[in-house]
Design an enzyme around this catalytic site. Structure first.
Site, PDB file in Angstrom:
ATOM      1  CB  VAL A 171       2.084   3.890  -5.613  1.00 61.94           C
ATOM      2  CG1 VAL A 171       2.259   3.150  -6.934  1.00 61.94           C
ATOM      3  CG2 VAL A 171       2.250   5.389  -5.813  1.00 61.94           C
ATOM      4  N   PRO A 172      -0.681   1.572  -4.862  1.00 59.27           N
ATOM      5  CG  PRO A 172      -2.880   1.170  -5.561  1.00 59.27           C
ATOM      6  CD  PRO A 172      -1.762   2.178  -5.632  1.00 59.27           C
ATOM      7  CB  CYS A 173       2.764  -2.379  -5.324  1.00 57.43           C
ATOM      8  SG  CYS A 173       3.560  -2.042  -3.756  1.00 57.43           S
ATOM      9  CG  HIS A 174      -1.803  -3.094  -1.033  1.00 62.92           C
ATOM     10  ND1 HIS A 174      -1.529  -1.738  -1.177  1.00 62.92           N
ATOM     11  CD2 HIS A 174      -3.138  -3.194  -0.837  1.00 62.92           C
ATOM     12  CE1 HIS A 174      -2.654  -1.059  -1.064  1.00 62.92           C
ATOM     13  NE2 HIS A 174      -3.649  -1.918  -0.861  1.00 62.92           N
TER      14      HIS A 174
END
Length: 178
Positions: free
Chosen positions: A137-140
């Protein structure tokens, strides 16, 4: 924080990554509950309220897909996910998963995608901060309005490394390296 119950069996394993050790936790159905960078090499018996047992075989699909990602061979993950959160957080995390590999959005841009319930950059920032499944879950991929790297539970050095792995060249590189 989520608490395990007597009926809930949680398994997990420590994973090696180029950015440091990670812990993956799965529920009884094999869906990923958490994926976190660990602050050190200790393997905690309890993590974010979950008491878990080591099961390397169950976690193998997560390890394989992460290895492929770090090797530049995977851009999309296809693992079952079961993060714990509020309905709003689930909606925000669903939209995060739609941000493509190698693309960044600002918190405000992501908030505009949460139609019909547009939300503030601050609310998106909070949902990102509570994201229990790093990388997948690519919050970066969410950055500040000025292009700066802001907030990442794994640390800004890791956020920068993930973005660089995905081919994103950010003006914030100098700020992180100082």
């Amino acid at each position: 924080m989520p608490r395990t119950t007597d009926q809930e069996a949680v398994c997990g394993d420590l994973l090696d990554s180029p950015l440091g050790p990670m812990l993956a936790l799965l529920n009884e159905q094999g869906a990923l509950l958490r994926l976190d960078f660990l602050p050190d090499n200790q393997v905690p018996a309890q993590w974010h309220g979950y008491t878990w047992q080591r099961d390397t075989a169950a976690v193998a699909p997560v390890a394989r897909q992460l290895d492929e990602y770090f090797a530049g061979q995977r851009r999309v993950f296809d693992l079952p996910l079961a993060p714990r959160g509020t309905p709003y957080q689930h909606e925000a995390w669903r939209h995060l998963r739609q941000v493509p590999y190698g693309v960044t959005l600002t918190y405000a841009e992501l908030g505009m995608r949460l139609l019909p319930h547009k939300t503030s950059a601050r609310a998106i920032g909070r949902a990102n901060a509570l994201n229990p499944i790093s990388i997948i879950v690519p919050c970066h991929r969410i950055i500040g309005a000025d292009g700066s790297l802001t907030g990442y539970a794994g640390g800004l050095q890791r956020k920068l490394a993930l973005l660089e792995l995905e081919g994103v060249h950010t003006a914030a590189r100098q700020q992180v390296l100082l």
